[in-house]
Structures are given as structure tokens and as C-alpha cells.
Design a protein around this motif. Structure first.
Motif, PDB file in Angstrom:
ATOM      1  N   VAL A  99       0.019 -13.081   6.163  1.00  0.00           N
ATOM      2  CA  VAL A  99      -0.087 -11.754   5.543  1.00  0.00           C
ATOM      3  C   VAL A  99       1.225 -11.013   5.723  1.00  0.00           C
ATOM      4  O   VAL A  99       1.724 -10.859   6.848  1.00  0.00           O
ATOM      5  N   TRP A 100       1.782 -10.571   4.613  1.00  0.00           N
ATOM      6  CA  TRP A 100       2.948  -9.690   4.607  1.00  0.00           C
ATOM      7  C   TRP A 100       2.433  -8.293   4.301  1.00  0.00           C
ATOM      8  O   TRP A 100       1.645  -8.104   3.370  1.00  0.00           O
ATOM      9  N   ILE A 101       2.854  -7.315   5.054  1.00  0.00           N
ATOM     10  CA  ILE A 101       2.427  -5.935   4.825  1.00  0.00           C
ATOM     11  C   ILE A 101       3.582  -5.180   4.170  1.00  0.00           C
ATOM     12  O   ILE A 101       4.705  -5.190   4.682  1.00  0.00           O
ATOM     13  N   GLY A 102       3.284  -4.531   3.048  1.00  0.00           N
ATOM     14  CA  GLY A 102       4.312  -3.819   2.305  1.00  0.00           C
ATOM     15  C   GLY A 102       4.030  -2.343   2.176  1.00  0.00           C
ATOM     16  O   GLY A 102       2.881  -1.905   2.154  1.00  0.00           O
ATOM     17  N   ALA A 103       5.122  -1.596   2.097  1.00  0.00           N
ATOM     18  CA  ALA A 103       5.061  -0.158   1.860  1.00  0.00           C
ATOM     19  C   ALA A 103       5.694   0.132   0.512  1.00  0.00           C
ATOM     20  O   ALA A 103       6.789  -0.351   0.219  1.00  0.00           O
ATOM     21  N   SER A 104       5.004   0.903  -0.292  1.00  0.00           N
ATOM     22  CA  SER A 104       5.552   1.336  -1.565  1.00  0.00           C
ATOM     23  C   SER A 104       6.327   2.626  -1.319  1.00  0.00           C
ATOM     24  O   SER A 104       5.830   3.540  -0.675  1.00  0.00           O
ATOM     25  N   ALA A 105       7.557   2.670  -1.803  1.00  0.00           N
ATOM     26  CA  ALA A 105       8.404   3.853  -1.584  1.00  0.00           C
ATOM     27  C   ALA A 105       9.194   4.141  -2.852  1.00  0.00           C
ATOM     28  O   ALA A 105       9.937   3.289  -3.326  1.00  0.00           O
TER      29      ALA A 105
ATOM     30  N   ARG B 219       6.590   6.346   4.903  1.00  0.00           N
ATOM     31  CA  ARG B 219       5.975   5.019   4.960  1.00  0.00           C
ATOM     32  C   ARG B 219       6.779   4.060   5.831  1.00  0.00           C
ATOM     33  O   ARG B 219       6.223   3.119   6.396  1.00  0.00           O
ATOM     34  N   GLY B 220       8.083   4.310   5.944  1.00  0.00           N
ATOM     35  CA  GLY B 220       8.901   3.493   6.844  1.00  0.00           C
ATOM     36  C   GLY B 220       8.470   3.659   8.290  1.00  0.00           C
ATOM     37  O   GLY B 220       8.392   2.684   9.047  1.00  0.00           O
TER      38      GLY B 220
ATOM     39  N   LEU C  88       5.805 -10.445   8.481  1.00  0.00           N
ATOM     40  CA  LEU C  88       6.832  -9.985   7.556  1.00  0.00           C
ATOM     41  C   LEU C  88       6.389  -8.648   6.974  1.00  0.00           C
ATOM     42  O   LEU C  88       5.237  -8.494   6.580  1.00  0.00           O
ATOM     43  N   ARG C  89       7.301  -7.690   6.962  1.00  0.00           N
ATOM     44  CA  ARG C  89       7.049  -6.375   6.356  1.00  0.00           C
ATOM     45  C   ARG C  89       8.063  -6.187   5.241  1.00  0.00           C
ATOM     46  O   ARG C  89       9.192  -6.655   5.332  1.00  0.00           O
ATOM     47  N   PHE C  90       7.649  -5.473   4.188  1.00  0.00           N
ATOM     48  CA  PHE C  90       8.539  -5.311   3.047  1.00  0.00           C
ATOM     49  C   PHE C  90       8.307  -3.960   2.375  1.00  0.00           C
ATOM     50  O   PHE C  90       7.297  -3.299   2.607  1.00  0.00           O
ATOM     51  N   TYR C  91       9.279  -3.576   1.564  1.00  0.00           N
ATOM     52  CA  TYR C  91       9.177  -2.387   0.723  1.00  0.00           C
ATOM     53  C   TYR C  91       9.114  -2.826  -0.737  1.00  0.00           C
ATOM     54  O   TYR C  91       9.749  -3.807  -1.120  1.00  0.00           O
ATOM     55  N   SER C  92       8.390  -2.077  -1.522  1.00  0.00           N
ATOM     56  CA  SER C  92       8.472  -2.174  -2.969  1.00  0.00           C
ATOM     57  C   SER C  92       8.901  -0.799  -3.438  1.00  0.00           C
ATOM     58  O   SER C  92       8.233   0.192  -3.146  1.00  0.00           O
ATOM     59  N   CYS C  93      10.012  -0.737  -4.123  1.00  0.00           N
ATOM     60  CA  CYS C  93      10.575   0.546  -4.557  1.00  0.00           C
ATOM     61  C   CYS C  93      10.491   0.654  -6.074  1.00  0.00           C
ATOM     62  O   CYS C  93      11.492   0.731  -6.770  1.00  0.00           O
TER      63      CYS C  93
ATOM     64  N   SER D  73       0.820  -1.212   0.000  1.00  0.00           N
ATOM     65  CA  SER D  73       0.000   0.000   0.000  1.00  0.00           C
ATOM     66  C   SER D  73       0.855   1.263   0.000  1.00  0.00           C
ATOM     67  O   SER D  73       1.962   1.282   0.521  1.00  0.00           O
ATOM     68  N   LYS D  74       0.286   2.303  -0.588  1.00  0.00           N
ATOM     69  CA  LYS D  74       0.804   3.660  -0.448  1.00  0.00           C
ATOM     70  C   LYS D  74      -0.015   4.417   0.592  1.00  0.00           C
ATOM     71  O   LYS D  74       0.166   5.604   0.790  1.00  0.00           O
ATOM     72  N   ARG D  75      -0.925   3.720   1.260  1.00  0.00           N
ATOM     73  CA  ARG D  75      -1.865   4.361   2.192  1.00  0.00           C
ATOM     74  C   ARG D  75      -1.846   3.688   3.563  1.00  0.00           C
ATOM     75  O   ARG D  75      -2.884   3.423   4.153  1.00  0.00           O
ATOM     76  N   LEU D  76      -0.679   3.414   4.082  1.00  0.00           N
ATOM     77  CA  LEU D  76      -0.592   2.728   5.366  1.00  0.00           C
ATOM     78  C   LEU D  76      -1.221   3.526   6.507  1.00  0.00           C
ATOM     79  O   LEU D  76      -1.591   2.956   7.526  1.00  0.00           O
ATOM     80  N   GLU D  77      -1.383   4.827   6.326  1.00  0.00           N
ATOM     81  CA  GLU D  77      -2.054   5.636   7.343  1.00  0.00           C
ATOM     82  C   GLU D  77      -3.518   5.216   7.517  1.00  0.00           C
ATOM     83  O   GLU D  77      -4.152   5.537   8.528  1.00  0.00           O
TER      84      GLU D  77
END
Length: 182
Positions: free
Chosen positions: A141-147, A156-157, A167-172, A120-124
Motif C-alpha cells: 500500500v502506497w499512501i498519497g496526498a493530493s495537493a 497534507r504534507g 511508500l508515500r507520494f503526492y499527486s499535484c 486522499s484529500k482527507r488524510l486527517e
């Protein structure tokens, strides 16, 4: 849609709905919007006032097929299948009916052998839109932040650091400038 993917870090994609709106600089390079312009999933419209279109019931049954074949996949690949969820949307988009997220949570609960990558780009929006409280995020469920740049990685970090997913991850992607993940 979803039987296979060219996304290197996923084995499958599952799109429970289609549609989104621009919320950050990376959105100006949105492949989902470009595809929608061509394929007309949402009638060719996109953005804050465009519809969010739920995908077909047959599409919603696909994760159950993948679950039935999970042991075979694991035997062949030595790991669980990774499902990138909502590559044509943002699962925390506030324009999506909440009951759709509840339905998605049921599919995730019914497929415990699949790892669900929710980016998501909307983790807020997590606390008021996620279908589970923070302390009850399923283990699959892995939760990811797009950055896409340093400002978004920092923002988002901070947000993803507070979400206790297994598990948490980034997609850049698209990476618009160099970033340092903290």
C-alpha cells in the motif's frame, strides 16, 4: 472500468465505490463529478448528500485477475503493477460505509503482488477510517496526498509525514499554483 488507464503513474484503476464531495479548491475541477454528471453512476448526483455507490462484484474480482497475471507483467515491464484505487471517490470519505473499506483491505491483502496507490484529500481521517492501524499498513500500500496549492501541500504534507507507509507520494493535479514540497 479499470482494465487500463491513461493515468501516467498507474497501470490500472480500481474503483470500489463512486461518489465524493468537495473539500478543497481542487475539487472544483473534479473529473469524477463531471463524468458522473454524464454517466449517471450515482444517478447524476454528487456531493455530501449524494449516495456513495459500491461497484459491481465483477469489478471487485478484477484485482484477482491482475494478481494472477502479476508475474507476466513483471517480466514484461521489470516492475510491479500499480493500481490507483478510488479515482472516482476518496477512500477516506467519511460517508462511505466502513465495511466497504474492510472489504477493500481484504482485496489488498489477497493481492500482494500489486502495489495499491491510495490517494486522499482527507488524510486527517486515517486513524479512524483506515482499515488498518498505522503500524500495520500492508507493504503493498502506497499512501498519497493530493495537493493543489501551497496551503494544501503544507497541510497534507504534515499529515502524510506521520503515516508510516512503505511508500508515500503526492499527486499535484490539478496544480492550481506553484508549490514547494517540504
Amino acid at each position: 472500468m479499470g482494465d487500463s488507464t491513461k493515468i501516467e503513474w498507474a497501470d490500472r484503476t480500481f474503483n470500489p465505490w463512486i461518489g465524493c464531495q468537495k473539500v478543497s479548491p481542487a475539487c472544483y475541477f473534479c473529473y469524477a463529478e463531471t463524468q458522473n454528471n454524464h454517466r449517471k453512476w450515482n444517478g447524476g448526483t454528487w456531493g455530501p448528500h449524494a449516495p456513495r455507490t459500491r461497484t459491481s462484484e465483477s469489478n471487485w474480482r478484477k484485482p484477482y485477475q491482475w494478481e494472477r497475471n502479476a508475474a507476466k507483467f513483471f517480466a514484461e515491464h521489470g516492475r510491479r503493477q500499480r493500481v490507483f484505487c478510488a479515482s472516482l471517490a476518496d477512500w477516506l470519505d467519511n460517508r462511505v460505509p466502513q465495511n466497504w473499506r474492510v472489504d477493500l483491505a481484504k482485496v489488498i491483502a489477497d493481492t500482494p503482488s500489486l502495489d495499491w496507490m491510495l490517494l486522499s484529500k482527507r488524510l486527517e481521517n486515517f486513524d479512524h477510517l483506515a482499515p488498518w492501524p498505522r503500524q500495520q499498513i500492508p507493504d503493498n500500500v502506497w499512501i498519497g496526498a493530493s495537493a493543489e496549492n501551497q496551503a494544501m501541500a503544507d497541510r497534507r504534507g504534515e499529515q502524510i509525514a506521520t503515516i508510516p507507509a512503505k511508500l508515500r507520494f503526492y499527486s499535484c493535479e490539478p496544480l492550481l499554483s506553484e508549490i514547494v514540497l517540504k
